[in-house]
Design an enzyme around this catalytic site. Structure first.
Site, PDB file in Angstrom:
ATOM      1  N   ALA A   1       0.880  -1.170   0.000  1.00 48.08           N
ATOM      2  CA  ALA A   1       0.000   0.000   0.000  1.00 48.08           C
ATOM      3  C   ALA A   1       0.917   1.220   0.000  1.00 48.08           C
ATOM      4  O   ALA A   1       1.503   1.565   1.027  1.00 48.08           O
ATOM      5  CB  ALA A   1      -0.894  -0.011   1.230  1.00 48.08           C
ATOM      6  N   THR A   2       1.077   1.831  -1.169  1.00 47.88           N
ATOM      7  CA  THR A   2       2.026   2.939  -1.271  1.00 47.88           C
ATOM      8  C   THR A   2       1.599   4.154  -0.452  1.00 47.88           C
ATOM      9  O   THR A   2       2.449   4.892   0.026  1.00 47.88           O
ATOM     10  CB  THR A   2       2.231   3.368  -2.743  1.00 47.88           C
ATOM     11  OG1 THR A   2       0.964   3.708  -3.305  1.00 47.88           O
ATOM     12  CG2 THR A   2       2.876   2.257  -3.541  1.00 47.88           C
ATOM     13  N   CYS A   3       0.289   4.346  -0.276  1.00 45.62           N
ATOM     14  CA  CYS A   3      -0.167   5.528   0.465  1.00 45.62           C
ATOM     15  C   CYS A   3       0.240   5.466   1.937  1.00 45.62           C
ATOM     16  O   CYS A   3       0.408   6.502   2.574  1.00 45.62           O
ATOM     17  CB  CYS A   3      -1.662   5.728   0.315  1.00 45.62           C
ATOM     18  SG  CYS A   3      -2.630   4.302   0.813  1.00 45.62           S
ATOM     19  N   THR A   4       0.419   4.261   2.467  1.00 46.57           N
ATOM     20  CA  THR A   4       0.848   4.117   3.868  1.00 46.57           C
ATOM     21  C   THR A   4       2.231   3.496   3.970  1.00 46.57           C
ATOM     22  O   THR A   4       2.677   3.160   5.065  1.00 46.57           O
ATOM     23  CB  THR A   4      -0.155   3.254   4.661  1.00 46.57           C
ATOM     24  OG1 THR A   4      -0.297   1.988   4.003  1.00 46.57           O
ATOM     25  CG2 THR A   4      -1.502   3.942   4.768  1.00 46.57           C
ATOM     26  N   GLU A   5       2.900   3.337   2.835  1.00 50.06           N
ATOM     27  CA  GLU A   5       4.243   2.751   2.769  1.00 50.06           C
ATOM     28  C   GLU A   5       4.304   1.428   3.518  1.00 50.06           C
ATOM     29  O   GLU A   5       5.142   1.216   4.382  1.00 50.06           O
ATOM     30  CB  GLU A   5       5.287   3.743   3.302  1.00 50.06           C
ATOM     31  CG  GLU A   5       5.544   4.872   2.344  1.00 50.06           C
ATOM     32  CD  GLU A   5       5.366   6.242   2.953  1.00 50.06           C
ATOM     33  OE1 GLU A   5       4.995   6.346   4.123  1.00 50.06           O
ATOM     34  OE2 GLU A   5       5.582   7.218   2.217  1.00 50.06           O
TER      35      GLU A   5
END
Length: 178
Positions: free
Chosen positions: A144-148
């Site tokens: 999940a790139t938005c939350t790394e």
């Protein structure tokens, strides 16, 4: 002609057309580049900027093109894992074995970023490696790139982890996610 649009170019005017087309190509972004230069010079005076090669400016502004696994380790948080867990040890061993391009693809896969600041203490974000209890060992890791966040199943071997991680990274890349 300034507004020729659909007008055909006569053979005799081809040199004039070529010169005008080249001039347009080479200068069509002048205003945007000047605005970028003006903004950069607010932060870094032009006289100082001239002391650097473009590659040095790029590295300072964008960060280095490569990063160490140790820097990544310092900026990793674990959720559901401990540093002693085999899966975590394998992950970092696999990352050490990756070439710098694959390591960068891993970073993009997890965070959406292709570069990081100069030193680990400047990163300003952490990759969270979370145990994916709901995923079977046959599943690919997900991110999940938005939350790394990297959601990692409890793989049974280092080879399995490497194979699944490479596949996940390549799959994300082939879908235009990288």
């Amino acid at each position: 002609h300034d507004e020729g649009g659909d007008e055909l170019v006569a053979y005799a005017e081809r040199d004039q057309y070529r010169s005008a087309a080249l001039h347009h190509m080479f200068h069509e972004t002048d205003a945007q580049l000047q605005a970028l230069r003006d903004g950069l010079e607010i932060v870094v005076p032009a006289a100082v900027l001239r002391l650097f090669e473009w590659e040095e400016v790029e590295e300072v502004v964008c960060g280095p093109a490569t990063f160490s696994v140790e820097a990544l380790r310092v900026n990793t948080r674990l959720d559901g894992f401990t540093p002693q867990d085999e899966c975590v040890r394998w992950l970092f061993e696999v990352l050490e074995e990756f070439d710098s391009e694959t390591r960068t693809q891993f970073l993009v896969f997890c965070s959406g970023r292709s570069r990081v600041p100069q030193t680990p203490d400047q990163w300003g974000f952490h990759i969270t490696v979370k145990r994916a209890k709901s995923l079977s060992v046959d599943s690919l890791p997900t991110a999940a790139t938005c939350t790394e966040q990297l959601l990692l199943p409890q793989y049974q071997s280092k080879q399995q982890l490497e194979r699944k991680l490479r596949t996940a990274i390549a799959s994300a890349s082939s879908f235009g996610l990288m």
